[in-house]
Every structure is written in structure tokens, then in C-alpha cells.
Design an enzyme around this catalytic site. Structure first.
Site, PDB file in Angstrom:
ATOM      1  N   SER A   1       0.835  -1.193   0.000  1.00  0.00           N
ATOM      2  CA  SER A   1       0.000   0.000   0.000  1.00  0.00           C
ATOM      3  C   SER A   1       0.871   1.244   0.000  1.00  0.00           C
ATOM      4  O   SER A   1       2.013   1.222  -0.456  1.00  0.00           O
ATOM      5  CB  SER A   1      -0.973  -0.021   1.182  1.00  0.00           C
ATOM      6  N   LEU A   2       0.348   2.330   0.540  1.00  0.00           N
ATOM      7  CA  LEU A   2       0.925   3.665   0.390  1.00  0.00           C
ATOM      8  C   LEU A   2       2.352   3.782   0.908  1.00  0.00           C
ATOM      9  O   LEU A   2       3.255   4.241   0.206  1.00  0.00           O
ATOM     10  CB  LEU A   2       0.007   4.674   1.086  1.00  0.00           C
ATOM     11  N   HIS A   3       2.576   3.409   2.160  1.00  0.00           N
ATOM     12  CA  HIS A   3       3.909   3.543   2.733  1.00  0.00           C
ATOM     13  C   HIS A   3       4.901   2.679   1.977  1.00  0.00           C
ATOM     14  O   HIS A   3       6.075   3.047   1.809  1.00  0.00           O
ATOM     15  CB  HIS A   3       3.874   3.153   4.218  1.00  0.00           C
ATOM     16  N   CYS A   4       4.429   1.541   1.494  1.00  0.00           N
ATOM     17  CA  CYS A   4       5.312   0.592   0.797  1.00  0.00           C
ATOM     18  C   CYS A   4       5.859   1.153  -0.506  1.00  0.00           C
ATOM     19  O   CYS A   4       6.952   0.764  -0.934  1.00  0.00           O
ATOM     20  CB  CYS A   4       4.559  -0.707   0.495  1.00  0.00           C
ATOM     21  N   ILE A   5       5.131   2.041  -1.184  1.00  0.00           N
ATOM     22  CA  ILE A   5       5.579   2.540  -2.486  1.00  0.00           C
ATOM     23  C   ILE A   5       6.367   3.835  -2.363  1.00  0.00           C
ATOM     24  O   ILE A   5       6.792   4.397  -3.380  1.00  0.00           O
ATOM     25  CB  ILE A   5       4.405   2.750  -3.465  1.00  0.00           C
TER      26      ILE A   5
END
Length: 349
Positions: free
Chosen positions: A332-336
């Protein structure tokens, strides 16, 4: 050495741009999601986009802008080209560390595709490639190659010498199995100048294939506050592990011996793709200058998560961005994203 906290002032955020040969199931929707995320980030700070081909990435952006009815501030984006396998900047991105005198170091740990699950030969070279192309300011002291496997999503820092991580990930097979947990702890303390490490021995979200990265489970919001994923449904496959994690978090103490302020974030209602449950988690939020960006599931629980994080970050604007397409890649967001502290990222080229 000191590993800064995410809430410290930043010079910019890295995104690594998807293309047709990356491991995405719904590429058009994913690219539109990247543009939504980029638009939210640019409200607060500059952006670096790492891509295999700038013209290809810019064409993607123009198509997504037309579909979404938004327009990115291209003057605040720096494009850097590099070959890449995939787009999880949190895990292949460089990790910024300050020296005792404020010196700026950039660590490049080994990235091996989350324990040899996926190809990573190109991603493992991205940090060196973008450094040699001038992505960072001249006073950033090179790329310090670290000889062991570590992903940025597996650690979280309070900026004051305490690290939060999970034993399942850092001690897993195919990462650093030649090291004991005690040896891994000493490596981390030496690299990041840590006083202590808080090891979570429990916690998982179904669909996650990172071996329980801490950034989908529990996150520092300040030196005395931790937001975490809470499951209240006893029938959920995640209930027991997250309840055990919650119990362990209650037992953690700050450096001065006080209990942490714990902020529970709900789990979104289950979402599936081709029969597989997706690892949705509001703990995968991103802290930026003056804001917090929350990965939305477009459910009522989005507002609950936003409100609770707004209480934790009263001086920042907390915004929700629809990140459902990212879940198709089990992240999700933090991962990208990967943040770089003040003074690291060159903001113009």
C-alpha cells in the site's frame, strides 16, 4: 549515527514508477493511484520519480491526469531513470542516517525480494544508480553499502535511539539466517546508533507477503505514541496474532519507563482479488511535511482512521487517498514511498 523519525522535516519523497513489465495486475488503475498519491505528496513537498524511461512515465501521468481530472505540479518533480524490477521504494530505497556532527549518510542495504520471493537484481542497484546521477545533494556522503538484508518497511524509528521491528521478518529464512537474533540486534544498533530495539513477536495481516513488515502493523507517531492495527472481530484470521501484538505493545515502555500512548487503527473490511484476501492496513500511512497521508479503502473505517490520526497529529493535515489498486500487489501507500530528510534530495535539476 542517528536514524531520523519520519515526522522530521523532509526534502522530498521517492516514488518508483510502474511499467508494463512490473508485477502489477491492474496497471492502468495502479498508475492512476500513483498519480493520486503523487498529487497528495506534492501538496506538501517535492517528489522524485524513479522510472525506467522518463518519456514513458510522463505519458502515463498525462493519461492518468486526464482520467482523474487533476494536474500534477511537474515543476516539483525530479525524474531519474534507472532499470527496475518492481516499484516498492520503501524496501529498495536508500535509508538516510545522520552522523554525530549532522553528516548525511545514505545506507544501501541488500534487497533480495523479501527473502528471495521475487526478482530484485535491478531494484537492488537503484539507490547507487540514482546517486551517481545526482539525485542527492553534494554533501550526502556517498552510498554506504551494508552487507546484510534489510527492507525499509521492516523498521520504524522514533528518532531518539529506539527502533520498532518484528522478529518474524528480520529473523526469517532467506534474509539473514546466518545471524542470530542477538547478532542482528547488534548490527542494527551499530548501523543506526540505537539504544534499544522493541521486537514485536506477534502480528500479521492476511495477504501480506513481506513476513510481517512493521509498517503494516505498528508505527511510531512520536517518541511516546504508537499507532497500531487492531482487529476486533474474533472470527477474523488475524484476530489472535493482532491481539497478541496488542498485548505486547501494552507491555512496552518508553525510555523513561512510561507506557506508550497506544492508538488503535481499525482494519478495513476484508477485500479480495481472485479469491485471495488483500493486506489492507491503515498503519501503512505516510508522514510528510505538514501532513499525514492515509491509504483509503473507501469504507466507513477510513474516517475512523483519519480522525484518530488527526488527534495524534494535531498540527498536520491528515488526508485519505484511495489506495485500493495498490493492494493488488500486496502492499500500500507507505510501501511505495521513501522519504528523505531535509538536505538530502536535490529538489531541482
Amino acid at each position: 549515527m542517528r536514524l531520523p523519525a519520519e515526522w522530521e522535516h523532509q526534502s522530498g519523497i521517492q516514488l518508483t514508477w510502474p511499467h508494463k513489465d512490473t508485477e502489477w495486475y491492474m496497471l492502468e488503475s495502479v498508475i492512476e493511484c500513483y498519480v493520486r498519491v503523487a498529487d497528495a505528496i506534492l501538496r506538501f513537498e517535492p517528489l522524485m520519480i524513479v522510472c525506467r524511461d522518463r518519456m514513458e512515465a510522463e505519458a502515463d501521468i498525462r493519461r492518468a491526469e486526464a482520467a482523474l481530472g487533476i494536474s500534477l505540479d511537474m515543476d516539483r518533480i525530479m525524474f531519474i531513470e534507472s532499470p527496475l524490477n518492481d516499484t516498492w521504494a520503501r524496501d529498495h530505497g536508500g535509508i538516510s542516517v545522520y552522523g554525530d556532527g549532522g553528516e548525511k549518510y545514505l545506507y544501501d542495504f541488500v534487497f533480495n525480494g523479501w527473502g528471495l520471493k521475487f526478482a530484485s537484481n535491478l531494484d537492488n542497484q537503484i539507490t547507487r544508480n540514482i546517486f551517481t546521477q545526482g539525485a542527492f545533494n553534494d554533501d550526502v556522503i556517498g552510498v554506504d553499502m551494508r552487507p546484510y538484508v534489510l527492507e525499509g518497511g521492516s523498521i520504524d524509528s522514533d528518532g531518539c535511539g529506539t527502533l520498532l521491528t518484528t522478529s518474524e521478518c528480520l529473523c526469517s529464512l532467506n534474509r539473514n539466517e546466518y545471524l542470530t537474533k542477538e547478532e542482528i540486534e547488534q548490527e542494527l544498533k551499530g548501523a543506526f546508533g540505537l539504544d534499544r530495539i522493541l521486537w514485536l513477536d506477534h502480528g500479521s495481516v492476511t495477504g501480506d507477503d513481506t513476513d510481517s513488515h512493521v509498517d503494516i502493523l505498528a508505527r511510531f507517531c512520536s517518541p511516546d505514541t504508537i499507532a497500531y492495527s487492531q482487529c476486533t472481530d474474533p472470527d477474523s484470521p488475524d484476530y489472535d496474532s493482532l491481539a497478541a501484538m496488542e498485548k505486547q505493545l501494552r507491555g512496552f515502555r518508553t525510555k523513561d519507563g512510561k507506557p506508550y500512548r497506544l492508538v488503535p487503527l481499525p482494519l478495513p473490511e476484508p477485500m479480495f482479488l481472485d479469491g485471495y484476501r488483500l493486506p489492507a492496513s491503515y498503519a501503512n500511512f505516510l508522514i510528510v511535511n505538514g501532513g499525514v497521508i492515509v491509504p483509503g479503502a473507501m469504507q466507513e473505517s477510513d474516517e475512523t482512521a483519519r480522525t484518530r490520526l488527526q488527534e495524534v497529529f494535531p498540527d498536520r493535515e491528515v488526508v485519505v487517498v484511495d489506495c485500493r489498486p495498490l493492494l493488488s500487489g500486496h502492499g500500500s501507500l507507505h510501501c511505495i514511498t521513501m522519504q528523505f530528510p531535509e538536505g538530502y534530495l536535490r529538489t531541482s535539476r
